[in-house]
Design an enzyme around this catalytic site. Structure first.
Site, mmCIF file in Angstrom:
data_model
loop_
_atom_site.group_PDB
_atom_site.id
_atom_site.type_symbol
_atom_site.label_atom_id
_atom_site.label_comp_id
_atom_site.label_asym_id
_atom_site.label_seq_id
_atom_site.Cartn_x
_atom_site.Cartn_y
_atom_site.Cartn_z
ATOM 1 N N HIS A 62 52.393 -8.302 70.748
ATOM 2 C CA HIS A 62 51.848 -7.642 71.938
ATOM 3 C C HIS A 62 50.336 -7.868 71.993
ATOM 4 O O HIS A 62 49.723 -8.292 71.025
ATOM 5 C CB HIS A 62 52.167 -6.145 71.911
ATOM 6 C CG HIS A 62 53.572 -5.850 72.314
ATOM 7 N ND1 HIS A 62 54.543 -5.488 71.409
ATOM 8 C CD2 HIS A 62 54.180 -5.886 73.526
ATOM 9 C CE1 HIS A 62 55.687 -5.310 72.060
ATOM 10 N NE2 HIS A 62 55.498 -5.554 73.334
ATOM 11 N N THR B 115 55.210 3.542 77.034
ATOM 12 C CA THR B 115 54.447 2.402 77.580
ATOM 13 C C THR B 115 54.000 1.521 76.406
ATOM 14 O O THR B 115 54.582 1.614 75.330
ATOM 15 C CB THR B 115 53.262 2.922 78.422
ATOM 16 O OG1 THR B 115 52.524 3.852 77.633
ATOM 17 C CG2 THR B 115 53.764 3.615 79.691
ATOM 18 N N VAL C 32 56.821 1.986 65.457
ATOM 19 C CA VAL C 32 57.163 3.321 65.959
ATOM 20 C C VAL C 32 57.825 4.167 64.892
ATOM 21 O O VAL C 32 57.570 5.367 64.778
ATOM 22 C CB VAL C 32 58.169 3.205 67.138
ATOM 23 C CG1 VAL C 32 58.407 4.554 67.758
ATOM 24 C CG2 VAL C 32 57.682 2.221 68.158
ATOM 25 N N LYS D 201 43.475 -12.381 66.387
ATOM 26 C CA LYS D 201 42.664 -13.519 66.853
ATOM 27 C C LYS D 201 41.171 -13.269 66.611
ATOM 28 O O LYS D 201 40.445 -14.170 66.190
ATOM 29 C CB LYS D 201 42.864 -13.717 68.359
ATOM 30 C CG LYS D 201 44.130 -14.426 68.748
ATOM 31 C CD LYS D 201 44.011 -14.791 70.231
ATOM 32 C CE LYS D 201 45.339 -15.093 70.842
ATOM 33 N NZ LYS D 201 45.264 -15.281 72.295
ATOM 34 N N TYR E 151 65.181 -9.170 78.287
ATOM 35 C CA TYR E 151 64.865 -8.014 77.438
ATOM 36 C C TYR E 151 65.053 -6.730 78.244
ATOM 37 O O TYR E 151 65.652 -5.757 77.780
ATOM 38 C CB TYR E 151 63.416 -8.128 76.954
ATOM 39 C CG TYR E 151 62.941 -6.954 76.136
ATOM 40 C CD1 TYR E 151 63.320 -6.807 74.805
ATOM 41 C CD2 TYR E 151 62.094 -5.980 76.679
ATOM 42 C CE1 TYR E 151 62.890 -5.729 74.049
ATOM 43 C CE2 TYR E 151 61.658 -4.904 75.932
ATOM 44 C CZ TYR E 151 62.056 -4.789 74.621
ATOM 45 O OH TYR E 151 61.623 -3.709 73.865
#
Ligand code: GDP
Length: 316
Positions: free
Chosen positions: A183, A168, A29, A191, A140
């Site tokens: 995330h 979000t 961010v 992956k 959290y």
């Protein structure tokens, strides 16, 4: 908010106060936000003395506080103690240092995890404290909720203009692409990359049915810069497209952009987490009716290009 450097009169010496410091300034961010000072892991903000020194040495006029211990579903479930301790310490120290060093405007990052699990949808800014968060990210969520409480308390007692934002699921370059604790988007990009390279199946957790609202990091940066200049309410503001996408559709887009042709396995013994957490972005849209969000398709394309180009050096 003053955008130019301000002159700080320290006896005979005139020191220039930096306009903006971003904590977590090299992360997902923070990195797209324009600022004078960005801090990263070189400052352990869990430590009140280190945090205090950072503020004392720099004395910024404004602060955007993005630094946090974050992770996806895996991180939240595996590292509950760390996620609580690190976040509650970081936020407590940063907000207190802002007060102590006369920061004019603070924008603090919360997360959609703060919302109650058992609540009528859509999620709005008024519902943060109306029930317990989901078990998968309980510590959290509570640590982040406390930042909202601290900001409200400081506004009332010290009359400071500190605000908070609730984005979000953010994704984009500079994310943590860790396979276990990242995330969903960065983990799946990594992956898929490995599956393609090693010719092995691409394994996705859960059923693919859960829904999430994704927002591109550069959109969050633009919105945060707007918040810094214009948003002054005590109540946090949700930063969201309010468009739900299934994990299955995210997988389809990643497979398309990575040109993956191998086998996909849905691991139904792995958790789905919360089924959905749709948010209401009407407050944001009432302020910025013409804001154009980056589409998930474009954002994923940019993120994947960045990941492939920076594979050796990125966080993973
Ligand atoms: P959340 O929004 O806090 O739950 O965080 P995530 O960004 O970790 O998203 C979790 C959702 O993505 C769940 O429905 C998971 O089952 C799904 N998912 C599928 N594969 C993965 C994966 O490899 N990593 C993560 N973190 N989530 C995955």
């Amino acid at each position: 908010m003053k955008s130019n450097m301000e002159i700080l009169d320290v006896g005979e010496v005139h020191v220039k106060r930096p306009s903006l410091m971003v904590t977590g300034g090299n992360g997902l961010v923070g990195s797209p936000i324009k600022c004078d000072i960005r801090t990263g892991s070189e400052f352990d903000l869990r430590n009140p003395h280190i945090c205090d020194k950072l503020f004392q040495n720099n004395k910024p006029i404004n602060v955007i506080h993005c630094a946090a211990k974050v992770g996806g579903l895996g991180g939240n479930m595996n590292l509950k103690g760390e996620f609580f301790y690190d976040n509650i310490m970081i936020n407590t120290n940063v907000i207190e240092s802002c007060r102590k060093y006369g920061i004019q405007k603070l924008v603090c990052f919360l997360s959609t995890c703060v919302f109650p699990d058992n609540i009528e949808y859509p999620l709005t800014e008024k519902k943060i404290h109306l029930g317990e968060p989901h078990t998968s990210n309980y510590p959290y969520a509570y640590a982040k909720r406390m930042a909202d409480i601290q900001i409200r308390a400081y506004r009332e007692q010290y009359n400071v203009n500190y605000v908070s934002v609730i984005p979000t699921n953010i994704y984009g370059p500079q994310d943590n692409f860790n396979l276990e604790n990242g995330h969903v988007i960065p983990s799946l990009i990594h992956k898929c990359y490995l599956s393609k390279k090693n010719n092995t199946p691409f394994r996705i957790w859960g059923s693919g049915k859960p829904l999430r609202e994704f927002i591109y990091s550069e959109d969050v940066a633009k919105l945060t810069e707007w918040v810094l200049e214009n948003y002054n309410e005590e109540e946090p503001i949700i930063l969201s497209t309010s468009e739900e996408v299934s994990i299955k559709d995210v997988v389809k887009l990643i497979v398309k952009h990575m040109d993956f042709k191998g086998e996909i396995i849905w691991e139904d013994d792995k958790p789905d987490g919360q089924f959905r957490k749709p948010s209401d972005n009407s407050k944001l849209m009432s302020y910025l009716p013409d804001f154009k969000f980056t589409s998930l398709d474009d954002g994923l394309k940019k993120t994947i290009n960045w990941f492939v180009t920076n594979y050796e050096s990125c966080r993973k």
